[in-house]
Scaffold this motif. Structure first.
Motif, mmCIF file in Angstrom:
data_model
loop_
_atom_site.group_PDB
_atom_site.id
_atom_site.type_symbol
_atom_site.label_atom_id
_atom_site.label_comp_id
_atom_site.label_asym_id
_atom_site.label_seq_id
_atom_site.Cartn_x
_atom_site.Cartn_y
_atom_site.Cartn_z
ATOM 1 N N THR B 57 0.815 -1.225 0.000
ATOM 2 C CA THR B 57 0.000 0.000 0.000
ATOM 3 C C THR B 57 0.843 1.268 0.000
ATOM 4 O O THR B 57 0.319 2.346 -0.215
ATOM 5 C CB THR B 57 -0.892 0.084 1.241
ATOM 6 N N GLY B 61 -2.616 5.794 1.377
ATOM 7 C CA GLY B 61 -3.940 6.191 1.836
ATOM 8 C C GLY B 61 -3.864 6.712 3.259
ATOM 9 O O GLY B 61 -4.425 7.761 3.585
ATOM 10 N N GLY B 62 -3.131 6.002 4.095
ATOM 11 C CA GLY B 62 -2.964 6.432 5.481
ATOM 12 C C GLY B 62 -2.303 7.794 5.570
ATOM 13 O O GLY B 62 -2.725 8.652 6.342
ATOM 14 N N MET B 116 -0.171 16.432 0.478
ATOM 15 C CA MET B 116 -1.408 15.657 0.395
ATOM 16 C C MET B 116 -1.760 15.374 -1.063
ATOM 17 O O MET B 116 -2.221 14.280 -1.400
ATOM 18 C CB MET B 116 -2.548 16.413 1.083
ATOM 19 N N ILE B 120 -2.051 11.642 -2.453
ATOM 20 C CA ILE B 120 -3.309 11.114 -2.983
ATOM 21 C C ILE B 120 -3.096 10.600 -4.407
ATOM 22 O O ILE B 120 -3.667 9.583 -4.807
ATOM 23 C CB ILE B 120 -4.444 12.156 -2.900
ATOM 24 N N VAL B 127 -3.624 1.977 -5.976
ATOM 25 C CA VAL B 127 -4.902 1.282 -6.087
ATOM 26 C C VAL B 127 -5.096 0.816 -7.523
ATOM 27 O O VAL B 127 -5.530 -0.304 -7.782
ATOM 28 C CB VAL B 127 -6.069 2.193 -5.647
ATOM 29 N N SER B 132 -7.099 -2.771 -7.542
ATOM 30 C CA SER B 132 -8.018 -2.810 -6.400
ATOM 31 C C SER B 132 -9.310 -2.057 -6.655
ATOM 32 O O SER B 132 -10.155 -1.977 -5.782
ATOM 33 C CB SER B 132 -7.340 -2.228 -5.156
ATOM 34 N N TRP B 141 -13.785 3.153 -5.351
ATOM 35 C CA TRP B 141 -12.911 3.875 -6.272
ATOM 36 C C TRP B 141 -13.577 5.190 -6.684
ATOM 37 O O TRP B 141 -12.941 6.241 -6.710
ATOM 38 C CB TRP B 141 -12.596 2.990 -7.483
ATOM 39 N N GLY B 144 -13.339 7.597 -4.072
ATOM 40 C CA GLY B 144 -11.972 8.112 -4.086
ATOM 41 C C GLY B 144 -11.780 9.194 -5.129
ATOM 42 O O GLY B 144 -11.148 10.217 -4.852
ATOM 43 N N VAL B 145 -12.341 9.004 -6.316
ATOM 44 C CA VAL B 145 -12.163 10.016 -7.363
ATOM 45 C C VAL B 145 -12.775 11.343 -6.923
ATOM 46 O O VAL B 145 -12.180 12.411 -7.117
ATOM 47 C CB VAL B 145 -12.773 9.547 -8.696
ATOM 48 N N THR B 151 -9.942 17.259 -2.920
ATOM 49 C CA THR B 151 -8.616 17.616 -2.417
ATOM 50 C C THR B 151 -7.958 18.673 -3.295
ATOM 51 O O THR B 151 -7.363 19.631 -2.796
ATOM 52 C CB THR B 151 -7.738 16.361 -2.352
ATOM 53 N N HIS B 245 -15.546 6.282 2.629
ATOM 54 C CA HIS B 245 -14.422 5.550 2.027
ATOM 55 C C HIS B 245 -13.907 4.471 2.976
ATOM 56 O O HIS B 245 -13.743 3.321 2.603
ATOM 57 C CB HIS B 245 -13.322 6.570 1.721
ATOM 58 N N PHE B 246 -13.686 4.849 4.222
ATOM 59 C CA PHE B 246 -13.133 3.904 5.192
ATOM 60 C C PHE B 246 -14.124 2.794 5.508
ATOM 61 O O PHE B 246 -13.767 1.625 5.614
ATOM 62 C CB PHE B 246 -12.731 4.638 6.479
ATOM 63 N N ILE B 249 -14.125 0.359 2.736
ATOM 64 C CA ILE B 249 -12.960 -0.529 2.666
ATOM 65 C C ILE B 249 -13.254 -1.789 3.467
ATOM 66 O O ILE B 249 -13.026 -2.908 3.027
ATOM 67 C CB ILE B 249 -11.691 0.166 3.211
ATOM 68 N N GLY B 254 -11.909 -5.510 3.210
ATOM 69 C CA GLY B 254 -10.569 -5.112 3.627
ATOM 70 C C GLY B 254 -9.657 -4.860 2.443
ATOM 71 O O GLY B 254 -10.080 -4.898 1.289
ATOM 72 N N SER B 256 -7.315 -5.188 -0.550
ATOM 73 C CA SER B 256 -7.518 -6.211 -1.564
ATOM 74 C C SER B 256 -6.397 -7.242 -1.575
ATOM 75 O O SER B 256 -5.287 -6.993 -1.114
ATOM 76 C CB SER B 256 -7.611 -5.556 -2.935
#
Ligand code: HEM
Lengths: 381, 259
Positions: B57, B61-62, B116, B120, B127, B132, B141, B144-145, B151, B245-246, B249, B254, B256
């Motif tokens: 990963t 993301g974190g 950031m 991102i 991903v 994923s 996804w 996310g977009v 952002t 998002h979270f 997941i 979880g 992928s």
């Protein structure tokens, strides 16, 4: 602290600049940097080989060597050229260096793991890492990794902030635009597209299609393979196209926009002084001129639609007919797998994306300005 | 001596009311540690070993999330010192530089924003490269977009606030694109045809750029508008979407891995 560093570097940069020893090198690099040379070079000598030789270049020793060569070139150049030093160390450009290094390292990790996985898949073995289905508890395995990332991230952010002051220029003056006026760096790929397209394309349609294409991706990519592990061989088309968009048409164009575009958005080599008096004649020619004036040897027709017919026909061909041809020929398998709706959605985004390199190449080779030139309706493409 | 103090604390009613499990030393208490904490229970109890490897990963993301939090905290602090009017904005930034103790706020906020954006993009690339986004994660996804767009808009609106030359002209370049929106911008293609009963529907005071800037150029209304978007609307939208998002997941099984 930063200014001290800069001054030392600047002095180091000034001295060798006088010596002609580097001039030949600098002139060569400057000459190679013009978009019509450097973009094809990057595409054919870096991007394509990145896929062809991915099992070779991702070996740690080779990758390390490539990284060192890049660093010598990228950071070493600061010592031999003052103009380069100024532009690369400009506070707001520092993130671009970080992005470049970040993209390089992450691409290496991804391609390395893809190479390992693809080798295993070819031999019919299970995936060495992702293939194991062992679970660990979140506490402690994951939360500790997260905490480590958090601490490391905080330290880097604070050190970065101590070393580099956030820039502040003179107060806003609505009457005095700086030259060049640049959008924030993360949009400079789009601003660079303004060289080739009008604002309605570069600023509205293209970003809109990037977003709609990204959102649609999981629905039109019907290839079930490569879900949850790094691979290239199992989804070469998806990865090639996506990285072409992200690496070449986004990241590389950002580098162009920030480092190589000076006053009046003129092009300057990395080791070139940004001369604001440089005037570059614009000699671009519309497709309608090519067809009517040069081809048929007659004046432009008065009716704008007749005049622009060649361009209109071409654009209709490119956007509406080309996808059909693709579906019947080289993408036949894909079409059958995806069905009409998915394929149409994908192909529309594909040909619009393809229009970017197409227009660039036509501009470089034929100084083509517009396919369609309809100033009557502000509709130039 | 010290350990007996610790023991005393750990056995106190206060401690036990906050943490309802012993020290996470064995499997049961470790599971409890994750399940009984509102933040940690965003995670499942157990995860694929391969999925949490840094080389899988890249923790991107974190890191994006961490930077979002850092921006939120420094952003709130910056709001104490900043007034979004042209007469004050620039001087407030100058004052912030010289008068505020440990004045790193603006630095952290600005470099954090740049970081950031980079994080991102790299998160999205990872991903993508691990595939994923494929079923069952299509929707996440998409979330996310939208987060990516928000952002970038957060960064863009924040760029104007220092009210220096860099700020207004960068925003001018960006918002000029609004003028070119087909059908909705004054200089956009086909806008001339958008008429109702012969009266143009789109005028310099009603086109897409005007809606963005609340004016025909980047002025005080644009500053206020960008400020509100930057400090309230966009962060709220981002926070809600990050929560979705979270949550997704976890619901999508979880991080992928091969099916
Ligand atoms: C504010 C922005 C974002 C935050 C805070 C965020 C956070 C995260 C985190 C912490 C994960 C867990 C795995 C990992 O770290 O890679 C994750 C997974 C994921 N993210 Fe994001 N993300 C953001 C933006 C995006 C964007 C822009 C995309 C794609 C366009 C995206 C798509 C996904 C998907 C599909 C997953 C699941 C991947 C898997 O299960 O392997 N996210 N995100």
């Amino acid at each position: 602290m930063t200014s001290l560093l800069l001054n030392t570097l600047a002095m180091a940069g000034k001295a060798p600049m006088e010596s002609p020893a580097w001039d030949g090198f600098k002139n060569l690099v400057n000459a190679l940097s013009v978009p019509e040379v450097s973009l094809p070079l990057i595409f054919f000598l870096v991007f394509i080989p990145m896929f062809v030789f991915y099992k070779w270049w991702t070996k740690p020793a080779v990758a390390a060597l490539l990284g060192i060569v890049f660093c010598i070139f990228y950071f070493g150049s600061m010592l031999i050229d003052y103009d380069y030093l100024l532009i690369v160390t400009k506070a707001d450009n520092v993130p671009i260096t970080i992005m470049l290094v970040g993209v390089g390292v992450t691409l290496w990790v991804a391609f390395r793991r893809a190479a390992i996985n693809d080798t295993a898949l070819a031999q019919g073995k299970p995936l060495p890492v992702e293939g194991k289905d062992d679970k660990v508890l979140v506490w402690p395995d994951l939360v500790y990794t997260e905490m480590l990332c958090l601490i490391l991230g905080s330290i880097i952010l604070v050190v970065w902030s101590i070393l580099l002051r956030a820039p502040l220029e003179s107060p806003a003056n609505p009457l005095g635009p700086p030259n060049p006026s640049k959008a924030p760096w993360y949009f400079l790929g789009l601003q660079e597209m303004l060289v080739y397209f009008d604002p309605w394309m570069a600023g509205v349609i293209l970003p809109g299609m990037i977003v709609s294409g990204l959102i649609g991706m999981p629905y039109f990519d019907t290839n079930p393979k490569g879900n949850g592990y790094y691979t290239i061989k199992e989804r070469p088309f998806a990865i090639f196209t996506w990285l072409l968009g992200f690496i070449i048409l986004w990241v590389v164009l950002i580098i162009f926009g920030t480092f190589l575009r000076g006053p009046n958005w003129n092009f300057f080599g990395p080791y070139q002084y940004w001369d604001s008096h440089l005037s570059v004649p614009l000699t671009n020619i519309n497709l309608s001129d090519y067809v009517w004036v040069f081809g048929l040897k007659q004046p432009l027709p008065d009716n704008p639609f007749v005049r622009e017919m060649p361009g209109i026909i071409f654009v209709i061909f490119w956007v509406c007919v080309l996808p059909v041809i693709l579906a019947k020929t080289i993408m036949r398998k894909m079409y059958n797998q995806m069905g009409m709706l998915r394929f149409a959605y994908m192909a529309l985004h594909l040909v619009i994306m393809g229009m970017m390199p197409l227009k660039m190449v036509l501009r470089w080779v034929f100084t083509l300005k517009y396919f369609i030139y309809l100033p009557e309706f502000n509709l130039n493409l | 001596m010290i350990s007996s103090v610790f023991d005393y604390i750990r056995n106190s009613q206060v401690w036990n009311s906050i943490f309802r499990h012993g020290i996470p030393r064995d499997r049961r208490t470790r599971v409890m540690a994750v399940m009984s904490n509102v933040f940690l229970h965003l995670h499942p109890v157990a995860v694929r070993k391969s999925g949490i490897r840094l080389s899988f990963t890249w923790c991107m993301g974190g890191l994006t999330f961490f930077l979002f939090l850092a921006e939120a905290i420094t952003g709130v602090l910056l709001m104490f010192y900043y007034r979004p009017v042209p007469e004050r904005a620039f001087m407030d930034i100058i004052a912030l530089r010289s008068h505020v103790t440990l004045g790193l706020l603006r630095e952290i906020h600005r470099w954090g924003a740049h970081a950031m954006i980079i994080a991102i993009w790299l998160h999205m690339m990872r991903v993508f490269l691990t595939g994923s986004y494929k079923p069952p994660r299509e929707f996440n996804w998409g979330v996310g977009v939208i987060l990516l767009v928000i952002t970038m808009l957060l960064s863009f609106t924040g760029y104007l606030l220092p009210w220096d030359q860099l700020a207004i002209w960068a925003i001018t370049v960006g918002s000029n694109m609004g003028k070119a929106t087909p059908g909705f911008g004054m200089q956009g293609p086909l806008t001339d045809f958008v008429k109702i009963g012969g009266i143009p529907f789109v005028t310099p005071r009603s086109d897409a750029a005007f809606i963005l800037l609340a004016g025909t150029s980047v002025g005080e209304n644009a500053l206020l508008r960008f400020y509100v978007l930057h400090c309230i609307a966009l962060p709220l939208a981002a926070a809600v979407l990050i929560a979705i998002h979270f949550w997704r997941i976890r619901k999508d099984g979880g991080i992928s891995g091969p099916m």
